[in-house]
Design a protein around this motif. Structure first.
Motif, PDB file in Angstrom:
ATOM      1  N   LYS A  34     -22.804  34.005  -6.775  1.00 26.31           N
ATOM      2  CA  LYS A  34     -21.540  33.276  -6.939  1.00 26.31           C
ATOM      3  C   LYS A  34     -21.793  31.774  -7.034  1.00 26.31           C
ATOM      4  O   LYS A  34     -21.243  31.085  -7.909  1.00 26.31           O
ATOM      5  N   ALA A  35     -22.653  31.262  -6.149  1.00 29.65           N
ATOM      6  CA  ALA A  35     -22.952  29.826  -6.150  1.00 29.65           C
ATOM      7  C   ALA A  35     -23.772  29.419  -7.372  1.00 29.65           C
ATOM      8  O   ALA A  35     -23.475  28.407  -8.019  1.00 29.65           O
ATOM      9  N   ASN A  38     -21.676  29.752 -10.560  1.00 30.23           N
ATOM     10  CA  ASN A  38     -20.425  28.993 -10.477  1.00 30.23           C
ATOM     11  C   ASN A  38     -19.223  29.838 -10.921  1.00 30.23           C
ATOM     12  O   ASN A  38     -18.459  29.464 -11.813  1.00 30.23           O
TER      13      ASN A  38
END
Length: 405
Positions: A34-35, A38
């Motif tokens: 997810k990080a 993005n």
């Protein structure tokens, strides 16, 4: 010719089921994905559940493709496992969300190509008690495979990053070689007269049914709801664990693997519990699932309480889901058994695929964010729904029993 009764050959038959649930292997990597990409929480969860969408399509297409191109069961299984291997490792080399999502869709197509054939080959090659034993081991192989691939992917995540968590799919190539070398060719089978309709017919002789009961469609919905809950908890646990333990926490895969041990125990003990409780097994299963949701949803920052809820949910799921298939023989005629079984399988896969959206919609209805500790918000709602389902089933069965008197 390889001896079909040898332990090595049996392990080769089971090996393809070992990797059929490996779509969930990357669940522990979701916070990092997810990080890095993005994307939103829901988008990251779809990386896990999108293969289920392709599975639904290719479970239907697979027999047609076999017929059109005259492909044997063994060859279609090998093609499917090869696709799993190549599609699975694509995210190791890319950072684009759309590309990774497409590779996951193709991964699901691979699973769908061979899922039902992995069962039918066992039914063709083995008989009686040995067949029943092999089919039971096949179900256990799926749970053990998911636990092992989760653990391996988690180790890769901890030591070399999220890209390499996808290296777990290299296992598919080892399975492919093992299966190709040890499983006999289809043409050597001596048990060609067995088909699903005959097996279903044996189950329905005592109470012949002339049409599909509407209860089948309720069971499909039931399957959908069960898996929506189960997969939703699997998907959201890593994000909650990172919120509680810190951004560098990478131990989620270990707990997700332990969760699958509970599911395996539930499947193993289903027969014994069902023998003692009969239809009451469904109330025990729904009650324990509801309890798991309440523990998980109300845990807040109590990590231990959250883990207890996570570990608990797999056991009752495997008490309830077999009941769905056990009820089908009395709800449809023998020649419609493959259809109603497929409908229930589609219900399970739809639940898996749409689990992220259902969880997101529940967050919005509750006015909770789909981030931070808001990730736990849907689960008390799921718990209440499960209790309501149990009450509806209880009232409906009592009403039916009174009418029959």
């Amino acid at each position: 010719m390889n001896n079909k009764s040898s332990i090595i050959t049996k392990l080769a038959f089971l090996s393809v089921s070992f990797v059929v649930t490996s779509a969930y292997a990357i669940q522990g990597s979701l916070p990092q994905l997810k990080a890095a990409l993005n994307v939103t929480q829901t988008q990251s969860e779809y990386l896990v559940t999108t293969p289920s969408f392709a599975v639904m399509i290719f479970v239907v297409l697979s027999p047609l493709l076999q017929e059109w191109f005259h492909i044997s069961d063994k060859k279609i299984i090998m093609i499917g496992v090869m696709i799993v291997g190549f599609a699975g490792i694509v995210p190791m080399f890319v950072d684009n969300y759309t590309t990774i999502l497409i590779s996951r869709l193709i991964l699901g197509a691979g699973y769908g190509l061979y899922n039902s054939q992995a069962i039918s080959m066992i039914s063709v090659w083995y008989e009686g008690t040995e067949r029943a034993q092999m089919l039971g081991w096949r179900a256990a192989a799926e749970q053990i495979g998911q636990a092992c691939t989760l653990t391996i992917a988690g180790l890769f995540l901890s030591f070399v990053g999220w890209h390499f968590s996808f290296a777990v799919y290299f296992l598919a190539f080892l399975v492919l070689i093992f299966f190709a070398l040890r499983v006999p060719n289809d043409s050597q089978s001596q048990d060609e007269d067995i088909d699903e309709d005959n097996l279903a017919g044996n189950l329905t002789k005592s109470q012949p049914t002339i049409k599909i009961s509407p209860v089948v469609y309720l069971l499909v919905l039931f399957a959908f709801l069960l898996v929506t809950d189960y997969v939703g908890m699997e998907n959201r646990f890593p994000g909650l664990a990172v919120m509680i333990k810190g951004s560098h926490y990478a131990g989620s895969s270990m707990f997700l693997s332990l969760m699958l041990i509970g599911a395996t125990l539930g499947g193993i003990s289903y027969g014994t519990i069902q023998k003692r409780l009969g239809f009451g097994t469904v109330y025990l299963g729904l009650g324990l699932m509801a309890l798991a949701n309440f523990l998980f949803g109300f845990a807040g920052r109590n990590f231990v309480m959250m883990v207890v809820g996570l570990l608990l949910i797999g056991f009752p799921l495997q008490l309830v889901s077999p009941l769905i298939f056990n009820l089908l023989p009395d709800l449809a005629p023998a020649n419609r058994q493959p259809l109603v079984t497929s409908l229930c399988l589609i219900g399970f896969n739809f639940g898996s695929f749409f689990s992220p959206s259902i969880a997101e919609w529940t967050n919005h209805l509750l006015g909770k964010p789909t981030s931070g500790m808001g990730l736990a918000a849907p689960f008390p709602v799921y718990g209440v729904v499960l209790i309501l389902i149990a009450i509806i089933i209880f009232v409906a069965t009592r009403h039916t029993a009174k009418q029959a008197q």
